[in-house]
Structure formats: C-alpha cells, structure tokens
Design an enzyme around this catalytic site. Structure first.
Site, PDB file in Angstrom:
ATOM      1  N   PRO A 226      50.107  48.070  42.901  1.00 28.44           N
ATOM      2  CA  PRO A 226      49.643  47.812  44.273  1.00 28.44           C
ATOM      3  C   PRO A 226      50.792  47.215  45.089  1.00 28.44           C
ATOM      4  O   PRO A 226      51.069  46.018  45.018  1.00 28.44           O
ATOM      5  CB  PRO A 226      48.494  46.818  44.074  1.00 28.44           C
ATOM      6  CG  PRO A 226      48.708  46.216  42.729  1.00 28.44           C
ATOM      7  CD  PRO A 226      49.553  47.135  41.906  1.00 28.44           C
ATOM      8  N   ASP A 400      54.776  43.530  43.886  1.00 28.67           N
ATOM      9  CA  ASP A 400      53.580  43.913  43.126  1.00 28.67           C
ATOM     10  C   ASP A 400      52.503  42.852  43.345  1.00 28.67           C
ATOM     11  O   ASP A 400      52.648  41.706  42.910  1.00 28.67           O
ATOM     12  CB  ASP A 400      53.975  43.994  41.637  1.00 28.67           C
ATOM     13  CG  ASP A 400      52.842  44.467  40.739  1.00 28.67           C
ATOM     14  OD1 ASP A 400      51.665  44.349  41.134  1.00 28.67           O
ATOM     15  OD2 ASP A 400      53.150  44.943  39.624  1.00 28.67           O
ATOM     16  N   HIS A 401      51.428  43.235  44.009  1.00 30.18           N
ATOM     17  CA  HIS A 401      50.412  42.249  44.384  1.00 30.18           C
ATOM     18  C   HIS A 401      49.610  41.751  43.175  1.00 30.18           C
ATOM     19  O   HIS A 401      48.833  40.807  43.281  1.00 30.18           O
ATOM     20  CB  HIS A 401      49.470  42.850  45.437  1.00 30.18           C
ATOM     21  CG  HIS A 401      48.910  41.828  46.376  1.00 30.18           C
ATOM     22  ND1 HIS A 401      48.788  40.489  46.060  1.00 30.18           N
ATOM     23  CD2 HIS A 401      48.439  41.942  47.645  1.00 30.18           C
ATOM     24  CE1 HIS A 401      48.248  39.828  47.076  1.00 30.18           C
ATOM     25  NE2 HIS A 401      48.035  40.689  48.045  1.00 30.18           N
ATOM     26  N   ARG A 402      49.796  42.360  42.019  1.00 25.22           N
ATOM     27  CA  ARG A 402      49.149  41.820  40.819  1.00 25.22           C
ATOM     28  C   ARG A 402      49.859  40.555  40.341  1.00 25.22           C
ATOM     29  O   ARG A 402      49.294  39.770  39.590  1.00 25.22           O
ATOM     30  CB  ARG A 402      49.184  42.862  39.687  1.00 25.22           C
ATOM     31  CG  ARG A 402      48.377  44.115  39.991  1.00 25.22           C
ATOM     32  CD  ARG A 402      48.635  45.175  38.941  1.00 25.22           C
ATOM     33  NE  ARG A 402      50.049  45.516  38.841  1.00 25.22           N
ATOM     34  CZ  ARG A 402      50.556  46.336  37.934  1.00 25.22           C
ATOM     35  NH1 ARG A 402      49.766  46.905  37.043  1.00 25.22           N
ATOM     36  NH2 ARG A 402      51.849  46.611  37.907  1.00 25.22           N
ATOM     37  N   VAL A 404      52.492  38.841  42.555  1.00 24.97           N
ATOM     38  CA  VAL A 404      52.997  38.016  43.654  1.00 24.97           C
ATOM     39  C   VAL A 404      51.966  38.015  44.777  1.00 24.97           C
ATOM     40  O   VAL A 404      51.245  38.993  44.964  1.00 24.97           O
ATOM     41  CB  VAL A 404      54.328  38.621  44.166  1.00 24.97           C
ATOM     42  CG1 VAL A 404      54.817  37.897  45.401  1.00 24.97           C
ATOM     43  CG2 VAL A 404      55.386  38.587  43.071  1.00 24.97           C
TER      44      VAL A 404
END
Ligand code: CAO
Length: 428
Positions: A226, A400-402, A404
């Site tokens: 993501p 990477d929104h998983r 950060v």
C-alpha cells in the site's frame, strides 16, 4: 390427565453392561416412538436405543459413562392419555450397527403404533433418524448428522444420504472463491486482447531480460504494497553552490559530484533518525537494520537497474560520488554483478538530470520506502520581507503504509529537506 411411563432398555441381545456414550434427548423434549434416545457402544457394536413410547421426556436416569443392560431404566416420559392408551409396552426393534464381522443380535419385531406427537426442533436435532453405525460414521467424519436429509422410510438417514451430503459440502467448497489472505489475492480481469494491426501498422519487439525481471518485480511491489507518496521541497541553493565549487576544486583529481551523492548521504542520516524506514517486513515481524546501504535507480539501454552503495554512513561525499560513477558505468555496460545490486535498505530514483516536478516512485521490496527526486528549479521564495530566488528541489517519498504512518513520513521528508538546505547538519 397425564400418565407417566418409565422406559427401560429393551432386549439388546447378548450385550450386557454396555456403556452409554451419548444421550440423544433432553428433559422437555417431545419424542416419537422409535426416536433414538441413547447411544450405547460396546467393543463390538454401536447401538441406538429407540423409544418404545411417544411423549414428553420428564427425567433421564442414565448419563454418558453409565453401563446398561436390558431392563435398565432409561428415562421417564409423560404420555398424553390417547397416546398412553395406544402405547404397547414391548420395546421396538433395536438395530445395532454390527461392526464388520459381527452378527447383529436378535431383536423384537417392530410393532405398529399411532402417529407420534411432533418432535421439538431440539429433540429432532439430537434424535436424528439414523442407525448407530451411520451416526458413528458421521461422528468420525465430523459431520452433524442432524443436518443430513434422510431419504429412507420416515426420513431415516441412509448411508447414501450421508455420502451425498459430504460430496455436496466438498463440491460447495471447491466452487467457493478462494478466500483472500489478509492483504493479498487480486482477482483481476484478463489482460485485454486487441488486434492492433486492425488500426494501423505494428511491429513486435521482445522485452529485454532486465525489463522482464524489473517488470515482474515492479508489478508485485505495486500490487502488494500500500503505497503513499509524500511530496516536499528542499531549498538546495547553498548545496548547489557548494557542489559546483567542489567540482571546480576537484576538476582534475576527484570524481564529479552530483546532487545525488548528497542525497544518498543525507538519506542514510534520515534512516538513522527514523529507523522504521530502515526496516523490512517479514510476515508479522519488522526486521530493523543497523546498516545503511542505499540503492540508486540507473537508467540503462537494457532497462532499469538499482546498484547499491554499502555502508553509506561510514563514507564521505567524494567516496560516494566515486563509487556511484563506477556502479553507474557498470550498469550502463550491463556488467553489474548480482551482489552489487543486493543488500539495499532504501532506494533513490533521480530524474533530476532529465526534468519533471513530482512523481510516484515504486518501492523496491522488501524495502519500505523510496525517494524520488526531480529537477531542481529556481523559484521565488518569500523570506519574510521580499521574494528571493532560491533553488528548490522536489522530493517525492513513497512509503509502505503497513510499516510507516503519514506523520512519520512527513517528518522524514522535512528532516531530509533540512539536511539538504543546510549541509552543516550532515556533520551532527
Ligand atoms: N536537479 C537539477 N539538476 C540535476 C539534478 C537535480 N535533481 N540531478 C542531476 N542534475 C544534473 C546534474 O548535476 C548533471 O548536470 P551537469 O552535467 O551540469 O553537472 C545532469 O543533471 C545529469 O546528471 P545525471 O543524471 O547524469 O547524474 P546523476 O548523478 O544525478 O545521476 C544516474 C546518475 C545514474 C542516477 C542517472 O544517470 C540516471 O540513470 N538517472 C535515471 C534514474 C531513473 O531512470 N529513475 C527512474 C526510475 S523509475 O523508472
């Protein structure tokens, strides 16, 4: 007026002291004649004990684990008058499920009886109309026998019914779309098939090996990570002046220093300050790295490659610039060794020599962020009194929104901007 009746274990042939393994009814259940009440299990056979009368269960006199023989009181039921009048005392047939090679004991013949009161759903569940061997088989398969529709007389469940039910469950499972694993499982439309020649002349060129490998990696990374991209700007006016001066001083002796060498150095410091950017996801674990290897995207005639400069935190700008020039040349010559493209923690994709303002770089998995840089341009900047011309560098940080969050990414970008705006901070 009501009559109560104590139901006894009927003649079960040669079986004596047989353990009760299941009670199939509860007090308050309405039962019919021949409804199964108990299941007994000897070492030779499993036996469902049917009811000899219809009525409401009032008391259960045995429990699982007890042993019973013919004549043992099982339960007390309350019978309606007309039912009681018609009920015979003889026990109905007990049909033990013979284990392979075991002969079923002799049993009393079934006696015709009046229609039974409708069984309650609870009783129906526990007293599904099935033989003991079939119940045992269903238990072994983990099937709730009460869910199996019976096709035999009075809805009795036959072996074929159970098999058909299990087959149906298997077929349903096969037809059901595979459940997507958390965060994965794209169900995409097939790629459009177009006859381009219908619209004009065409030529076909096979993709290069590098482009195919890069394409596969980029597709996976884009689909699985993501991505979010934060855009920011850094004032590199002083940095550029310093870089030009440095290149003049080292014109003959040293490597030519480009803005990218400073960006590589500054990124290593930002990774140190924000350790989650210097990490990789491994399942549910975040692997935090204590080394600082930075890759840079290099455009080559064969396609995109990402050579890696290792131990950037321990190297000076001139070292980084020299190594970068070497690796870029190897990349262009198609002579990079695999290990020269491995071990990266973070990547930079610089389009500054070409142009553009902002773009969305694709994260180079299993890294968690990548910095995209476009062409620095002179812009008017308000200094509190007047507009002054400043050299502004566009920064695009994909993360990477998983791993950060947006606030951390904004801080990372702002810190990077501070370092580039004031090179003295690189020394801190
Ligand atoms: N702003 C303004 N000018 C810049 C700049 C920036 N951000 N970055 C570089 N420049 C200038 C350089 O100073 C140089 O100018 P001079 O010749 O006057 O000194 C000129 O642009 C060319 O620089 P360069 O791009 O050749 O050198 P570099 O060290 O910046 O980059 C390399 C080297 C290998 C990264 C580069 O050649 C390259 O391949 N870039 C493409 C990367 C790419 O394709 N990324 C996209 C990946 S996604 O598809």
């Amino acid at each position: 007026m009501t009559t109560t009746k104590t139901l006894l274990v009927p003649d079960i042939g040669d079986f004596k002291n047989v353990p009760v393994i299941e009670i199939l009814v509860r007090p308050g259940d309405a039962i019919s004649i021949e409804d199964a009440l108990l299941t007994l299990e000897s070492d030779k056979a499993t036996i469902d004990v049917p009811s000899a009368a219809a009525g409401i269960v009032r008391q259960i006199m045995v429990k699982p684990g007890d042993t019973v023989s013919a004549g043992t009181p099982m339960m007390v039921i309350e019978m309606a008058d007309e039912v009681a009048a018609a009920t015979v005392t003889a026990a109905p047939a007990v049909v033990p499920a013979a284990a392979p090679g075991v002969v079923a004991p002799a049993v009393a013949p079934p006696v015709p009886l009046p229609a039974a009161p409708t069984a309650s759903p609870a009783a129906a569940q526990r007293a599904a109309h099935a033989g003991p061997s079939l119940r045992k088989f269903a238990r072994e398969l983990g099937i709730d026998i009460t869910l199996v529709p019976g096709s035999g007389p009075k809805g009795r469940i036959q072996r074929e019914d159970l098999i058909a039910y299990v087959k149906g469950l298997t077929a349903d499972a096969a037809r059901a779309p595979a459940p997507a694993a958390p965060g994965t499982g794209l169900q995409l439309l097939p790629w459009p098939q177009v006859d381009f020649a219908r619209f004009g002349p065409v030529r076909s060129e096979p993709l290069s090996r590098i482009r195919k490998i890069a394409g596969a990696n980029l597709s996976r990374n884009w689909a699985m990570i993501p991505h979010v991209t934060n855009q920011d700007e850094a004032d590199v006016t002083e940095l550029e002046a310093f870089r030009l001066q440095l290149n003049r001083e080292n014109e003959k002796s040293g490597p030519k220093v480009s803005l990218l060498a400073f960006l590589i150095k500054a990124s290593a410091l930002a990774l140190k300050k924000f350790p989650t950017f210097n990490a990789s996801l491994d399942g549910d674990t975040l692997v935090m790295k204590d080394y600082f290897n930075i890759g840079f995207a290099a455009d080559t005639p064969h396609g995109l490659v990402v050579p890696v400069i290792r131990g950037v935190d321990r190297k000076g700008i001139l070292d980084i610039a020299g190594e970068m020039a070497q690796l870029a040349q190897l990349a262009r010559d198609g002579a990079l060794k695999p290990e020269q493209m491995q071990g990266g923690c973070f990547s930079i994709s610089s389009l500054g020599g070409i142009g553009g303002t902002f773009f969305t770089p694709i994260i180079n998995a299993p890294e968690v962020a990548i910095l995209g840089v476009c062409k620095a341009a002179m812009k008017p900047v308000w200094d509190g009194g007047v507009f002054v011309p400043r050299l502004i560098l566009p920064l695009s940080l994909s993360w990477d929104h998983r791993v950060v969050d947006g606030a951390e990414a904004a801080r990372f970008n702002a810190f990077l901007g501070q370092l580039l705006s004031d090179m003295r901070r690189l020394l801190l």
